[in-house]
Design a protein around this motif. Structure first.
Motif, short mmCIF file in Angstrom:
data_model
loop_
_atom_site.label_atom_id
_atom_site.label_comp_id
_atom_site.label_asym_id
_atom_site.label_seq_id
_atom_site.Cartn_x
_atom_site.Cartn_y
_atom_site.Cartn_z
N ILE A 137 -5.39 9.24 -6.23
CA ILE A 137 -6.79 9.29 -5.78
C ILE A 137 -7.07 10.52 -4.92
O ILE A 137 -8.17 11.07 -4.96
CB ILE A 137 -7.13 7.99 -4.98
CG1 ILE A 137 -7.05 6.78 -5.91
CG2 ILE A 137 -8.50 8.08 -4.34
CD1 ILE A 137 -7.20 5.45 -5.22
N PHE A 138 -6.06 10.97 -4.16
CA PHE A 138 -6.28 12.08 -3.23
C PHE A 138 -5.99 13.42 -3.93
O PHE A 138 -4.84 13.83 -4.04
CB PHE A 138 -5.36 11.92 -2.00
CG PHE A 138 -5.60 12.94 -0.92
CD1 PHE A 138 -6.59 12.74 0.02
CD2 PHE A 138 -4.86 14.11 -0.86
CE1 PHE A 138 -6.82 13.68 1.02
CE2 PHE A 138 -5.08 15.05 0.13
CZ PHE A 138 -6.07 14.83 1.08
N ASN A 139 -7.03 14.06 -4.43
CA ASN A 139 -6.89 15.36 -5.13
C ASN A 139 -5.82 15.31 -6.23
O ASN A 139 -5.02 16.23 -6.38
CB ASN A 139 -6.54 16.47 -4.14
CG ASN A 139 -7.67 16.75 -3.17
OD1 ASN A 139 -8.84 16.48 -3.48
ND2 ASN A 139 -7.34 17.29 -2.01
N GLY A 140 -5.77 14.19 -6.94
CA GLY A 140 -4.78 14.05 -8.00
C GLY A 140 -3.39 13.68 -7.52
O GLY A 140 -2.46 13.55 -8.31
N GLU A 141 -3.24 13.48 -6.21
CA GLU A 141 -1.96 13.09 -5.61
C GLU A 141 -2.02 11.63 -5.16
O GLU A 141 -3.11 11.07 -5.03
CB GLU A 141 -1.63 13.99 -4.42
CG GLU A 141 -1.41 15.45 -4.79
CD GLU A 141 -1.10 16.30 -3.56
OE1 GLU A 141 -0.66 15.72 -2.55
OE2 GLU A 141 -1.32 17.52 -3.62
N PRO A 142 -0.83 11.00 -4.91
CA PRO A 142 -0.84 9.61 -4.43
C PRO A 142 -1.69 9.45 -3.17
O PRO A 142 -1.74 10.34 -2.32
CB PRO A 142 0.64 9.33 -4.13
CG PRO A 142 1.38 10.28 -4.99
CD PRO A 142 0.53 11.51 -5.07
N LEU A 143 -2.37 8.31 -3.07
CA LEU A 143 -3.24 8.04 -1.92
C LEU A 143 -2.45 8.02 -0.62
O LEU A 143 -2.87 8.55 0.41
CB LEU A 143 -3.96 6.71 -2.12
CG LEU A 143 -4.90 6.25 -1.01
CD1 LEU A 143 -6.03 7.26 -0.81
CD2 LEU A 143 -5.47 4.87 -1.34
N VAL A 144 -1.27 7.37 -0.65
CA VAL A 144 -0.41 7.28 0.54
C VAL A 144 0.82 8.14 0.32
O VAL A 144 1.48 8.04 -0.72
CB VAL A 144 -0.01 5.82 0.82
CG1 VAL A 144 1.04 5.74 1.94
CG2 VAL A 144 -1.23 4.99 1.18
N VAL A 145 1.11 9.00 1.28
CA VAL A 145 2.26 9.89 1.18
C VAL A 145 3.29 9.51 2.24
O VAL A 145 2.93 9.11 3.34
CB VAL A 145 1.82 11.37 1.34
CG1 VAL A 145 1.26 11.64 2.73
CG2 VAL A 145 2.96 12.32 1.04
N LEU A 146 4.58 9.62 1.89
CA LEU A 146 5.65 9.39 2.86
C LEU A 146 6.39 10.71 3.06
O LEU A 146 7.57 10.82 2.73
CB LEU A 146 6.61 8.31 2.36
CG LEU A 146 6.21 6.86 2.56
CD1 LEU A 146 7.30 5.93 2.06
CD2 LEU A 146 5.90 6.55 4.01
N ASP A 147 5.68 11.69 3.57
CA ASP A 147 6.32 12.99 3.79
C ASP A 147 7.08 13.00 5.11
O ASP A 147 7.18 11.98 5.80
CB ASP A 147 5.30 14.13 3.72
CG ASP A 147 4.28 14.06 4.86
OD1 ASP A 147 4.38 13.14 5.69
OD2 ASP A 147 3.39 14.93 4.90
N GLY A 156 0.37 4.60 -4.64
CA GLY A 156 0.78 5.64 -5.58
C GLY A 156 -0.32 6.07 -6.53
O GLY A 156 -0.14 7.02 -7.32
N LEU A 157 -1.49 5.41 -6.46
CA LEU A 157 -2.61 5.79 -7.33
C LEU A 157 -3.05 7.22 -7.01
O LEU A 157 -3.24 7.57 -5.84
CB LEU A 157 -3.78 4.82 -7.13
CG LEU A 157 -3.54 3.37 -7.57
CD1 LEU A 157 -4.69 2.49 -7.15
CD2 LEU A 157 -3.32 3.29 -9.08
N VAL A 215 0.82 -1.23 0.00
CA VAL A 215 0.00 0.00 0.00
C VAL A 215 0.85 1.26 0.00
O VAL A 215 0.31 2.37 0.09
CB VAL A 215 -0.98 0.03 1.20
CG1 VAL A 215 -1.87 -1.18 1.21
CG2 VAL A 215 -0.23 0.16 2.54
N GLY A 216 2.18 1.11 -0.11
CA GLY A 216 3.06 2.28 -0.11
C GLY A 216 2.93 3.10 -1.38
O GLY A 216 2.29 2.69 -2.35
N PRO A 217 3.56 4.27 -1.41
CA PRO A 217 3.43 5.19 -2.55
C PRO A 217 4.09 4.69 -3.83
O PRO A 217 3.89 5.28 -4.89
CB PRO A 217 4.13 6.46 -2.06
CG PRO A 217 5.06 6.00 -0.99
CD PRO A 217 4.41 4.83 -0.34
N PHE A 218 4.87 3.60 -3.74
CA PHE A 218 5.51 3.04 -4.93
C PHE A 218 4.74 1.84 -5.48
O PHE A 218 5.21 1.15 -6.39
CB PHE A 218 6.95 2.67 -4.63
CG PHE A 218 7.74 3.80 -4.02
CD1 PHE A 218 7.95 4.97 -4.73
CD2 PHE A 218 8.23 3.71 -2.74
CE1 PHE A 218 8.65 6.03 -4.18
CE2 PHE A 218 8.94 4.76 -2.17
CZ PHE A 218 9.14 5.92 -2.89
#
Length: 409
Positions: free
Chosen positions: A56-66, A53-54, A46-49
């Motif tokens: 889905i969230f406002n055109g950004e990846p669903l899961v973020v690793l900020d 990475g889909l 389910v990670g961003p890679f």
């Protein structure tokens, strides 16, 4: 609004990572594999890679690793090592000091020098070979702790030796990381031996001061007769853990070293059972989050044949040098081949230091993208190998009973 959106993204990411980790832990438990392995695999999936990475969230990846999510992962590691420290008192740690120091030291020295000379012989230039060798040094003890806890082995002789050796290992690996980072940042690849020895001695001295300070102050702070309000003991113990972690980080050590020192100090108090009950609940959330976040950082998109070959060599060196570098010296102290082999297996997994070295190297331009990907693959592979191998090693042995003073996990 942008701040609220970023915060919402972090909350969604943490929720997905925790949910996936608990589901996969359950699946792996049902098929008799270590739950921690399921949590790691959940992070990869389910990670961003991967799926996360889909856009889905406002055109950004669903899961973020900020930075926020990574910081929560670091806090989780602090909690895990605080809990691990509670399995061994300062007196027990010092009693096994020679064993811990010998096994931990050789567990850094052998992977470093063997790794360096193997990769120079392979044709990799000296600075890149030094970076790979440094990435091979530090054991990611959190994974081994979780597996040993699942298996009911935290009070065995080999578990205590692994704990002590891993802390020495971590301190020396941080020293190696400091030296290599200095080399990369300054471009000076030939530091004087006296400079390196002084740096290592300084870091060991700082850890000794932290341990002595925690052993003297924490039992007095947690004097149960003085603390009457609800949660006072637990709150002060947690505050002490984070304070020591902060001090360790401030003076250049890994924060987990400070947390471990306070955990050991708590182990020698009369409130150990009360705090163990409390941190056991923290562990339910923080442990799966930590392993899912580690898994989520694995990016396998840069793989090609050259990377696979190089990663295979790095993984082989990583496994063999830890098995030999820690398993053989453990024989001198445990006098038992099976227990010593388990020490070697328990020290195989790499983690934070390997990822940091790879990050420092690639961001400075000192490490090629292929070598960077191969190092990340080594961290991922050793992280997956260790829990499976440990469980196989203990398969035919009944769990040992914990001492009456300690909680059974």
């Amino acid at each position: 609004m942008a701040v609220e959106s970023a915060f919402l993204h972090v909350i969604i990411s943490l929720g997905i990572l925790l949910f996936a980790a608990k589901i996969m832990a359950e699946v792996f438990h049902k098929v008799r594999l270590p739950a921690v392995l399921g949590e790691l695999v959940a992070g990869i999936i389910v990670g961003p890679f991967a799926i996360g990475g889909l856009p889905i969230f406002n055109g950004e990846p669903l899961v973020v690793l900020d930075e926020t999510v990574r910081h929560i992962g670091e806090i989780s590691a602090i909690v895990i090592l605080f809990i691990a420290g509670m399995h061994i008192t300062p007196r027990e740690f010092l009693k096994g000091g020679a064993a811990s120091f010998t096994v931990g030291s050789l567990g850094v020295v052998i992977p470093f020098f063997v790794g360096y000379y193997v990769f120079v012989a392979y044709g990799i230039e000296a600075l890149q070979a030094t970076l790979i060798a440094t990435a091979l040094t530090a054991t990611s003890i959190a994974i081994t702790i979780q597996v040993m806890t699942e298996l009911g082995r935290m009070h065995t002789k080999e578990a205590r030796l692994i704990l002590g050796a891993a802390i020495i290992d971590d301190i020396l690996a941080i020293a190696a990381l400091s030296v290599v980072t200095t080399m990369v940042q300054t471009g000076n690849t030939s530091l004087e031996v006296t400079e390196i020895v002084f740096l290592i001695a300084k870091i060991l001295g700082i850890f000794a001061a932290l341990l002595i300070g925690a052993a003297l102050l924490v039992p007095r702070l947690l004097h149960v007769e003085r603390l009457k309000s609800k949660g006072a003991v637990e709150g002060l113990a947690t505050a002490s853990c984070f304070a020591a972690a902060g001090i360790a980080a401030f003076v250049g050590l890994s924060p987990i070293v400070g947390a471990f020192a306070v955990g050991m100090a708590v182990a020698s108090t009369r409130v150990i059972k009360k705090i163990e009950d409390y941190v056991g609940k923290l562990e339910i959330i923080f442990a799966p989050l930590f392993f899912a976040i580690i898994g989520a950082q694995v990016d396998l998109r840069g793989i090609n044949l050259e990377v696979i070959v190089l990663a295979g060599i790095i993984i082989a060196v990583a496994v063999v040098t830890k098995l030999v570098g820690t398993g053989l010296p453990a024989m001198l102290f445990l006098k038992n081949r099976n227990r010593s082999a388990k020490v070697g297996i328990g020290m195989i997994s790499r983690g934070e230091v390997g990822l940091i070295v790879a990050g420092v190297g690639v961001s400075s331009g000192a490490l090629s993208s292929n070598i960077y990907t191969a190092v990340i693959m080594m961290v991922a592979a050793t992280t997956i190998i260790t829990p499976i191998w440990l469980k196989l090693a203990y398969r035919k042995e009944p769990p040992e009973q914990a001492p009456a003073t300690a909680q059974k996990h």
